[in-house]
Design a protein around this motif. Sequence first.
Motif, PDB file in Angstrom:
ATOM      1  N   TYR A   1      18.549  14.305   7.181  1.00  0.00           N
ATOM      2  CA  TYR A   1      18.967  14.622   6.012  1.00  0.00           C
ATOM      3  C   TYR A   1      20.077  14.633   5.246  1.00  0.00           C
ATOM      4  O   TYR A   1      21.390  15.221   4.950  1.00  0.00           O
ATOM      5  CB  TYR A   1      19.083  16.741   6.315  1.00  0.00           C
ATOM      6  CG  TYR A   1      19.540  17.141   4.559  1.00  0.00           C
ATOM      7  CD1 TYR A   1      17.906  16.838   4.711  1.00  0.00           C
ATOM      8  CD2 TYR A   1      20.295  18.582   5.036  1.00  0.00           C
ATOM      9  CE1 TYR A   1      18.021  18.150   3.423  1.00  0.00           C
ATOM     10  CE2 TYR A   1      20.029  19.132   3.943  1.00  0.00           C
ATOM     11  CZ  TYR A   1      18.735  19.020   2.784  1.00  0.00           C
ATOM     12  OH  TYR A   1      19.044  20.194   1.815  1.00  0.00           O
TER      13      TYR A   1
ATOM     14  N   TRP B   1      16.136  10.765   1.179  1.00  0.00           N
ATOM     15  CA  TRP B   1      17.216  11.804   0.247  1.00  0.00           C
ATOM     16  C   TRP B   1      18.288  11.169  -0.855  1.00  0.00           C
ATOM     17  O   TRP B   1      18.623  10.418  -0.346  1.00  0.00           O
ATOM     18  CB  TRP B   1      17.781  12.864   1.742  1.00  0.00           C
ATOM     19  CG  TRP B   1      17.010  13.206   2.324  1.00  0.00           C
ATOM     20  CD1 TRP B   1      16.962  12.868   3.717  1.00  0.00           C
ATOM     21  CD2 TRP B   1      16.525  14.610   2.433  1.00  0.00           C
ATOM     22  NE1 TRP B   1      15.994  13.464   4.706  1.00  0.00           N
ATOM     23  CE2 TRP B   1      15.658  14.916   3.532  1.00  0.00           C
ATOM     24  CE3 TRP B   1      15.763  15.224   1.207  1.00  0.00           C
ATOM     25  CZ2 TRP B   1      14.475  15.871   4.203  1.00  0.00           C
ATOM     26  CZ3 TRP B   1      14.899  15.969   1.766  1.00  0.00           C
ATOM     27  CH2 TRP B   1      14.879  16.859   3.137  1.00  0.00           C
TER      28      TRP B   1
ATOM     29  N   SER C   1      21.076  12.571  -2.616  1.00  0.00           N
ATOM     30  CA  SER C   1      22.756  13.448  -2.894  1.00  0.00           C
ATOM     31  C   SER C   1      22.492  14.404  -3.644  1.00  0.00           C
ATOM     32  O   SER C   1      22.148  14.234  -4.980  1.00  0.00           O
ATOM     33  CB  SER C   1      24.142  12.343  -3.363  1.00  0.00           C
ATOM     34  OG  SER C   1      24.452  13.327  -3.548  1.00  0.00           O
ATOM     35  N   ALA C   2      22.482  16.022  -3.555  1.00  0.00           N
ATOM     36  CA  ALA C   2      21.927  16.749  -3.978  1.00  0.00           C
ATOM     37  C   ALA C   2      23.012  16.502  -4.971  1.00  0.00           C
ATOM     38  O   ALA C   2      23.194  18.250  -6.376  1.00  0.00           O
ATOM     39  CB  ALA C   2      22.126  18.518  -3.239  1.00  0.00           C
ATOM     40  N   ASN C   3      24.097  16.117  -5.405  1.00  0.00           N
ATOM     41  CA  ASN C   3      25.692  16.677  -6.530  1.00  0.00           C
ATOM     42  C   ASN C   3      25.172  15.249  -7.139  1.00  0.00           C
ATOM     43  O   ASN C   3      26.173  15.019  -8.427  1.00  0.00           O
ATOM     44  CB  ASN C   3      26.694  16.304  -5.326  1.00  0.00           C
ATOM     45  CG  ASN C   3      27.056  17.256  -4.628  1.00  0.00           C
ATOM     46  OD1 ASN C   3      27.132  18.071  -4.520  1.00  0.00           O
ATOM     47  ND2 ASN C   3      27.344  16.174  -3.059  1.00  0.00           N
TER      48      ASN C   3
ATOM     49  N   GLY D   1      19.138  15.823  -8.465  1.00  0.00           N
ATOM     50  CA  GLY D   1      18.719  15.195  -6.725  1.00  0.00           C
ATOM     51  C   GLY D   1      18.002  16.858  -6.296  1.00  0.00           C
ATOM     52  O   GLY D   1      17.177  16.691  -5.272  1.00  0.00           O
ATOM     53  N   ASP D   2      18.469  17.683  -6.741  1.00  0.00           N
ATOM     54  CA  ASP D   2      17.566  18.313  -5.574  1.00  0.00           C
ATOM     55  C   ASP D   2      16.010  18.563  -6.433  1.00  0.00           C
ATOM     56  O   ASP D   2      15.200  19.459  -5.248  1.00  0.00           O
ATOM     57  CB  ASP D   2      17.776  19.958  -6.805  1.00  0.00           C
ATOM     58  CG  ASP D   2      19.007  20.593  -6.254  1.00  0.00           C
ATOM     59  OD1 ASP D   2      20.191  19.899  -5.559  1.00  0.00           O
ATOM     60  OD2 ASP D   2      19.781  21.606  -6.673  1.00  0.00           O
ATOM     61  N   GLU D   3      15.498  17.784  -7.202  1.00  0.00           N
ATOM     62  CA  GLU D   3      13.972  18.062  -7.208  1.00  0.00           C
ATOM     63  C   GLU D   3      13.342  16.676  -6.113  1.00  0.00           C
ATOM     64  O   GLU D   3      12.746  16.989  -6.324  1.00  0.00           O
ATOM     65  CB  GLU D   3      14.091  17.596  -9.151  1.00  0.00           C
ATOM     66  CG  GLU D   3      14.313  18.848 -10.313  1.00  0.00           C
ATOM     67  CD  GLU D   3      16.038  19.143 -10.619  1.00  0.00           C
ATOM     68  OE1 GLU D   3      16.022  20.278 -10.625  1.00  0.00           O
ATOM     69  OE2 GLU D   3      16.451  17.469  -9.743  1.00  0.00           O
TER      70      GLU D   3
ATOM     71  N   ASN E   1      15.160  16.299  -3.221  1.00  0.00           N
ATOM     72  CA  ASN E   1      14.721  16.726  -2.618  1.00  0.00           C
ATOM     73  C   ASN E   1      13.798  17.369  -2.060  1.00  0.00           C
ATOM     74  O   ASN E   1      12.786  18.210  -1.397  1.00  0.00           O
ATOM     75  CB  ASN E   1      16.026  17.112  -2.097  1.00  0.00           C
ATOM     76  CG  ASN E   1      16.827  15.770  -1.596  1.00  0.00           C
ATOM     77  OD1 ASN E   1      16.460  14.836  -1.863  1.00  0.00           O
ATOM     78  ND2 ASN E   1      17.754  16.521  -1.930  1.00  0.00           N
ATOM     79  N   ALA E   2      13.760  18.391  -3.128  1.00  0.00           N
ATOM     80  CA  ALA E   2      11.816  19.535  -3.343  1.00  0.00           C
ATOM     81  C   ALA E   2      10.745  18.642  -2.345  1.00  0.00           C
ATOM     82  O   ALA E   2      10.583  19.792  -1.651  1.00  0.00           O
ATOM     83  CB  ALA E   2      12.472  20.300  -4.358  1.00  0.00           C
TER      84      ALA E   2
END
Length: 256
Positions: free
Chosen positions: A71, A226, A228-230, A234-236, A238-239
């Motif tokens: 992760y 993965w 980076s959520a930053n 990134g969130d999309e 990773n989802a």
Amino acid sequence: MPDPSTPASAPANLPGRLPDRVRTLLDDLDDAAGPAIGEAAGLLLAAIEADGIVHVAGAGHSLAMVCETFYRAGGLAAVRPVFDPGVFPLDDALRSTRVEREHGVGRAVVKEAAPAPPDVAVVFSTSGRNPYPVEVARECAARDVPVIAVTSARASRSAAARTDTTLADHATLVLDTRVPPGDVLHPAERPRTAAVSTVLAAYTWARVLADLDDLAAARGVDLPRWTSANVPGGDEVNAALLARYRHRVPELTGGA
């Protein structure tokens, strides 16, 4: 590929300054492990292309490397951490040492994780002499799962032998991190501090990922990585990966 069962001398004339000594060890690692890095990337790509999972194990401070693979921004999403809570040192350090030396624990975690072809296993252990990493590697190999051992031949030869075999003995491929016996580097004339195993192991893994990226690009394979959520988007990204792997890697969501 260096053979951990044969003698390997320390780099000659290590410089006096700690930064220079670390750089010398990194250069030594490059010289010793170069071809094996590419071979490790090939094993990982074969597993990923076949929709396999990369099972990653370690104990004690080698769990830092399990965290590095799992992760992690830029890291593979098809990674499952394999560990017994007893080898986690932050809530009971003495217990982690004791459990790593207990016979049967490594076998049990592999039975629970149930790796099977086309999966691959990566086992981190600087000394590779305690029962836990040795059993993990042996049990994975017995299941016909290729094992990549990230270990140090020099450290292994000088460590107390708590098993009849070493981690490297059960590996399909060995990545020799070249960590010196005792791990520490400073001061040069009588080392007692500044452990270097995490630096060298993390560098080794980063090199494997870089070679894996190049190999996948050459074959036109889109690696599940993965982001980076930053960073925006990134969130999309990773989802979608969570939806793909959450049921095969329960540690991504706590089993929920």
